[in-house]
Design a protein around this motif. Structure first.
Motif, PDB file in Angstrom:
ATOM      1  N   UNK A 119       0.784  -1.126   0.005  1.00 37.58           N
ATOM      2  CA  UNK A 119       0.043  -0.058   0.019  1.00 37.58           C
ATOM      3  C   UNK A 119       0.882   1.381  -0.023  1.00 37.58           C
ATOM      4  N   UNK A 120       1.958   1.235   0.810  1.00 39.24           N
ATOM      5  CA  UNK A 120       2.788   2.411   0.858  1.00 39.24           C
ATOM      6  C   UNK A 120       3.918   2.404  -0.034  1.00 39.24           C
ATOM      7  N   UNK A 121       4.033   1.482  -0.994  1.00 41.64           N
ATOM      8  CA  UNK A 121       5.093   1.210  -1.933  1.00 41.64           C
ATOM      9  C   UNK A 121       6.443   1.116  -1.186  1.00 41.64           C
ATOM     10  N   UNK A 122       6.503   0.310  -0.073  1.00 40.40           N
ATOM     11  CA  UNK A 122       7.800   0.023   0.343  1.00 40.40           C
ATOM     12  C   UNK A 122       7.975  -0.059   1.861  1.00 40.40           C
ATOM     13  N   UNK A 123       7.000   0.525   2.624  1.00 39.34           N
ATOM     14  CA  UNK A 123       6.855   0.649   4.030  1.00 39.34           C
ATOM     15  C   UNK A 123       6.937   1.798   4.819  1.00 39.34           C
ATOM     16  N   UNK A 124       7.371   2.110   5.777  1.00 43.78           N
ATOM     17  CA  UNK A 124       7.624   3.204   6.571  1.00 43.78           C
ATOM     18  C   UNK A 124       8.641   3.941   6.010  1.00 43.78           C
ATOM     19  N   UNK A 125       8.676   5.506   6.461  1.00 49.38           N
ATOM     20  CA  UNK A 125       9.813   6.278   5.883  1.00 49.38           C
ATOM     21  C   UNK A 125      10.910   5.966   6.698  1.00 49.38           C
ATOM     22  N   UNK A 126      12.318   5.776   6.137  1.00 52.19           N
ATOM     23  CA  UNK A 126      13.218   5.275   6.874  1.00 52.19           C
ATOM     24  C   UNK A 126      13.757   6.374   7.582  1.00 52.19           C
ATOM     25  N   UNK A 127      14.265   6.231   8.601  1.00 53.18           N
ATOM     26  CA  UNK A 127      15.021   7.274   9.488  1.00 53.18           C
ATOM     27  C   UNK A 127      13.898   8.579   9.917  1.00 53.18           C
ATOM     28  N   UNK A 128      12.678   8.299   9.655  1.00 55.26           N
ATOM     29  CA  UNK A 128      11.560   9.207   9.865  1.00 55.26           C
ATOM     30  C   UNK A 128      10.651   8.740  10.835  1.00 55.26           C
ATOM     31  N   UNK A 129       9.755   9.721  11.295  1.00 50.66           N
ATOM     32  CA  UNK A 129       8.649   9.428  12.332  1.00 50.66           C
ATOM     33  C   UNK A 129       7.432   9.176  11.765  1.00 50.66           C
ATOM     34  N   UNK A 130       6.761   8.016  12.065  1.00 48.28           N
ATOM     35  CA  UNK A 130       5.392   7.598  11.670  1.00 48.28           C
ATOM     36  C   UNK A 130       4.629   7.745  12.823  1.00 48.28           C
ATOM     37  N   UNK A 131       3.313   8.259  12.502  1.00 48.48           N
ATOM     38  CA  UNK A 131       2.273   8.241  13.744  1.00 48.48           C
ATOM     39  C   UNK A 131       1.194   7.021  13.412  1.00 48.48           C
ATOM     40  N   UNK A 132       1.137   6.513  14.243  1.00 51.30           N
ATOM     41  CA  UNK A 132      -0.235   5.500  14.095  1.00 51.30           C
ATOM     42  C   UNK A 132      -1.341   5.811  15.023  1.00 51.30           C
ATOM     43  N   UNK A 133      -2.378   6.218  14.617  1.00 48.73           N
ATOM     44  CA  UNK A 133      -3.459   6.697  15.313  1.00 48.73           C
ATOM     45  C   UNK A 133      -4.421   5.458  15.175  1.00 48.73           C
ATOM     46  N   UNK A 134      -5.244   5.426  16.362  1.00 51.35           N
ATOM     47  CA  UNK A 134      -6.263   4.447  16.369  1.00 51.35           C
ATOM     48  C   UNK A 134      -7.248   4.375  17.604  1.00 51.35           C
ATOM     49  N   UNK A 135      -8.217   3.940  17.710  1.00 54.24           N
ATOM     50  CA  UNK A 135      -9.138   3.806  18.838  1.00 54.24           C
ATOM     51  C   UNK A 135      -8.678   2.922  19.702  1.00 54.24           C
ATOM     52  N   UNK A 136      -9.122   2.568  21.048  1.00 53.16           N
ATOM     53  CA  UNK A 136      -8.674   1.462  21.829  1.00 53.16           C
ATOM     54  C   UNK A 136      -8.964   0.049  21.235  1.00 53.16           C
ATOM     55  N   UNK A 137      -7.993  -1.026  21.125  1.00 50.35           N
ATOM     56  CA  UNK A 137      -8.382  -2.210  20.430  1.00 50.35           C
ATOM     57  C   UNK A 137      -7.966  -2.121  18.840  1.00 50.35           C
ATOM     58  N   UNK A 138      -7.768  -1.021  18.488  1.00 50.24           N
ATOM     59  CA  UNK A 138      -7.758  -1.097  17.037  1.00 50.24           C
ATOM     60  C   UNK A 138      -6.523  -1.759  16.287  1.00 50.24           C
ATOM     61  N   UNK A 139      -5.466  -1.997  17.181  1.00 48.90           N
ATOM     62  CA  UNK A 139      -4.332  -2.784  16.854  1.00 48.90           C
ATOM     63  C   UNK A 139      -3.096  -2.127  16.474  1.00 48.90           C
ATOM     64  N   UNK A 140      -3.011  -0.733  17.217  1.00 47.59           N
ATOM     65  CA  UNK A 140      -1.787  -0.034  17.098  1.00 47.59           C
ATOM     66  C   UNK A 140      -0.604  -0.701  17.570  1.00 47.59           C
ATOM     67  N   UNK A 141      -0.626  -1.276  18.816  1.00 47.86           N
ATOM     68  CA  UNK A 141       0.485  -1.928  19.407  1.00 47.86           C
ATOM     69  C   UNK A 141       0.754  -3.247  18.694  1.00 47.86           C
ATOM     70  N   UNK A 142      -0.068  -3.849  17.987  1.00 42.80           N
ATOM     71  CA  UNK A 142       0.334  -5.074  17.320  1.00 42.80           C
ATOM     72  C   UNK A 142       1.073  -4.567  15.873  1.00 42.80           C
ATOM     73  N   UNK A 143       0.630  -3.620  15.353  1.00 43.76           N
ATOM     74  CA  UNK A 143       1.359  -3.067  14.088  1.00 43.76           C
ATOM     75  C   UNK A 143       2.721  -2.583  14.490  1.00 43.76           C
ATOM     76  N   UNK A 144       2.833  -1.780  15.525  1.00 41.65           N
ATOM     77  CA  UNK A 144       4.333  -1.277  15.668  1.00 41.65           C
ATOM     78  C   UNK A 144       5.031  -2.279  16.118  1.00 41.65           C
ATOM     79  N   UNK A 145       4.633  -3.463  17.204  1.00 40.45           N
ATOM     80  CA  UNK A 145       5.434  -4.260  17.565  1.00 40.45           C
ATOM     81  C   UNK A 145       5.749  -5.479  16.341  1.00 40.45           C
ATOM     82  N   UNK A 146       4.991  -5.443  15.405  1.00 35.82           N
ATOM     83  CA  UNK A 146       5.138  -6.456  14.344  1.00 35.82           C
ATOM     84  C   UNK A 146       6.228  -5.695  13.525  1.00 35.82           C
TER      85      UNK A 146
END
Lengths: 111, 600
Positions: free
Chosen positions: B30-57
């Motif tokens: 979807x992002x054409x290669x992942x997250x921006x390298x050496x930069x900051x990405x913000x992951x928003x989401x409500x409780x239980x939306x999977x933020x921690x799972x995404x970040x940890x994965x």
């Protein structure tokens, strides 16, 4: 101020055993304020029965993880028990005294 | 926000924006290669939306797959809780933790007293030292809102977020910051409004519950210096973590095969010009009792007979029911189930979302290495959750089948008098390669099944409606009769068929009669020719005799002439005149005979 009851007895017993460790960042404004505030409190309430260890996290960064420091400045009262952690520049004296067990709430309500 | 189009060109333009793969399936696409390298990405989401799972994965994959050690700074849960929550994903965190993954418990216990201002400079200095020592490349802060609550002052919040951002850009780490969003739009509420400006990539995770079924969506809201698919992408949190469905994916890896696979019905193969294409998707629509499952069963049986591993997914019907029902029309699946060639999978449609069904199917296809697959019925599967996603689910199913080179046959139940006008099947049918429609036609007190090929990409196929005949011998297709624009079936067809047969017989008899007549005429004529030939031969023989006699006569005359010349010289003139007369007469006879010879 006259301590009363069990609390007063315990404090009297442990007199002279106040050990503090203050984690700071050298030249950080809030760190400088914390050092000043802690010194003032000790001078006023514990003139001759306290030890202060100051840990500069820029000099000893590995202490952050080993001692689990999130906020700077962080003050830990190692003794007397219980161990108490206070974060911030210690600017609210009444709150700090309460947290350290040096004062039990406002004087008028204790009487 | 950039549009998702012409991503290649834009990626080249923004060559400075390097990306680092998260290893979260679908997200990197979807992002054409992942997250921006050496930069900051913000992951928003409500409780239980999977933020921690995404970040940890992303962190675990970095450590395991891409040789990028990581640090997880946990403001919200302690590391023991995180390890316990992630234990089911099989990431083997305890082993990883020692070397490539560090958890830092930054959760402040509730008995910590706050007195005055504080900041994060000390902690960040400590993490930097640790990151340098370990050669860490990725870092997660989970979640920032807990920290901001602690700061409890808008000025301090802003200051610390900028501090964190500055620290991240100086550290050269790829940063992921998670944040809990309260409302629907995370950008409205401060301090997130300005947080999006400091982050190079903003991803929102959503969780909706519709009819007790959880539906999860991921949306990239911003990606500085890069294109991205901006639509909501469904995702699931399954047995091995998070998996994003790249619905914009149009590139099918597998090449279109010219190979045909049998539909299991010889007559249908003929109609299709040889069968379905290998790796294509076939949709069979029809209302209840039109024989959809039978066509599906025949396809599966034919595949199993070719020893091709086949997956049969049935909804709301268990495998033994499917096998029993199909055996009543002579389709035997049980032996193939025993040999393992056929894998039956049954699911209750309404228990989980279509996304989860899809993921389970994908897992089984890979596990079983299926080459053919039946989904019966697809309509039950796509109903699970939300009707709006029907087209998407079908599209993704087809995409899954194509990318795994699986020939897919799905059935879809159509209801109502105007089946083709229904939205859902039409959505599916546009993406299916071959669409076969079955109908019940009631006529003269009889109900008959009719089959028609509505479309079939890339192949010549019959446009005619055929009658589907079920018997204990199996299934067959027969030509139907059309009379005054109506298709004739059943008894009506039989009537028409008989009438036509009689007519045909009459014509055949007539032809036979003619043939005999001709033969007779031929015999007569050849007899006549023979007679004429005989006559000719006789005449020729006669002519030969005449010529022979003539020649003898001439010789005789010549001898006589010699005799006369020698003895009777006085009568010489008179004799010569007689001789010339005879020659002229001979010539005339020959001239009359020659045209007759040419005429033979």
């Amino acid at each position: 101020m006259i301590p009363s009851g069990d609390e007063g007895a315990r404090r009297a017993e442990e007199k002279g055993s106040f050990v503090f460790r203050l984690y700071v960042v050298d030249e950080g404004p809030s760190s400088a304020r914390a050092i000043a505030n802690l010194s003032a409190i000790c001078k006023k309430y514990l003139p001759d029965n306290h030890q202060i260890e100051i840990v500069d996290l820029l000099q000893n960064p590995r202490r952050v993880l080993s001692d689990k420091i999130v906020a700077t400045p962080t003050l830990i009262k190692l003794s007397p028990a219980p161990v108490q952690k206070i974060i911030g520049d210690l600017s609210g004296e009444a709150k700090v005294l309460l947290a350290l067990g040096l004062q039990q709430g406002p004087p008028e309500t204790t009487r | 926000m950039k549009r998702a189009t012409s991503s290649v060109a834009e990626n080249q333009d923004f060559g400075a924006m390097q990306k680092t793969r998260t290893g979260v399936e679908g997200f990197d696409a979807i992002t054409g290669g992942g997250l921006p390298r050496n930069r900051t990405s913000l992951i928003f989401g409500g409780p239980g939306s999977g933020k921690t799972v995404f970040a940890l994965q992303a962190l675990v994959n970095g450590a395991r797959q891409f040789g990028e050690p990581g640090i997880f700074v946990a403001f919200e849960e302690n590391s023991r809780q995180i390890l316990a929550n992630a234990a089911s994903f099989g990431w083997n965190l305890p082993q990883l933790e020692k070397k490539q993954l560090l958890f830092f418990d930054a959760k402040l216990r509730p008995d910590v007293i706050k007195a005055g201002e504080f900041d994060l400079s000390g902690m960040l200095a400590g993490i930097k030292a640790e990151a340098d020592a370990r050669g860490a490349k990725r870092i997660v802060f989970d979640s920032i809102d807990v920290l901001l609550t602690l700061l409890d002052d808008p000025r301090a919040e802003r200051r610390e977020i900028y501090r964190l951002n500055d620290w991240l850009s100086e550290s050269g780490l790829t940063g992921i910051i998670t944040a809990k969003s309260q409302g629907d739009d995370p950008f409205i509420a401060a301090p997130y409004g300005f947080m999006q400006f400091i982050a190079d990539c903003v991803v929102v995770l959503k969780l909706q519950v519709v009819d007790q079924i959880a539906l999860r969506y991921l949306q990239v809201m911003k990606y500085r210096g890069s294109s991205f698919a901006e639509n909501e992408a469904p995702f699931v949190i399954g047995a091995s973590g998070m998996e994003v469905v790249d619905i914009s994916a149009k590139t099918i890896a597998a090449e279109a095969s010219p190979e045909r696979v049998s539909s299991g019905v010889a007559a249908l193969d003929t109609m299709l010009g040889g069968g379905y294409y290998r790796g294509s998707s076939v949709l069979i629509t029809g209302s209840a009792g039109t024989g959809k499952s039978i066509l599906a069963g025949l396809f599966a049986e034919a595949a199993c007979r070719r020893k091709e591993r086949t997956l049969y997914v049935s909804f709301d019907q268990n495998p033994s029911e499917v096998v029993r029902d199909l055996s009543s029309v002579g389709i035997r699946l049980a032996p193939h189930m025993k040999s393992g060639v056929l894998r039956m999978h049954s699911a209750r449609a309404e228990t989980v979302s279509a996304e989860v069904h899809l993921m389970n199917i994908k897992r089984i296809v890979r596990e079983h290495q299926s080459r053919c697959m039946v989904i019966d019925p697809l309509s039950a599967m796509i109903k699970a959750g939300r009707a709006l996603t029907a087209g998407r689910v079908a599209e993704r199913l087809i995409y899954l089948a194509k990318s795994e080179s699986v020939t897919l046959l799905s059935t879809s139940l159509l209801q109502g008098a105007q089946p083709l006008s229904e939205e859902t099947p039409v959505q599916i049918s546009t993406i299916a390669d071959t669409w076969i429609h079955l109908t019940n036609i009631s006529q003269a007190g009889e109900r008959n099944r009719a089959l028609s090929i509505v479309k079939s990409r890339g192949m010549r196929h019959s446009n005619q409606v055929r009658e589907l005949i079920l018997s204990d011998k199996g299934i067959d297709l027969t030509d139907v009769y059309t009379a005054a624009g109506d298709v004739l079936m059943g008894a009506a067809r039989w009537q028409k068929e008989t009438a036509e047969k009689t007519e045909q017989e009459r014509i055949l008899a007539e032809v036979e009669h003619k043939r005999r007549e001709v033969a007779l005429a031929r015999a007569e004529l050849s007899a006549h020719i023979e007679a004429l030939e005989q006559e000719l031969k006789q005449k020729e023989a006669e002519a030969e005799r005449l010529i022979g006699a003539d020649a003898m006569h001439k010789l005789d005359l010549a001898r006589r002439r010699e005799g006369l010349e020698q003895s009777l010289s006085a009568k010489m003139i008179k004799k010569r005149t007689e001789n010339s007369h005879a020659v002229a007469g001979k010539k005339m006879t020959r001239g009359r005979r020659s045209p007759k010879g040419g005429g033979q």
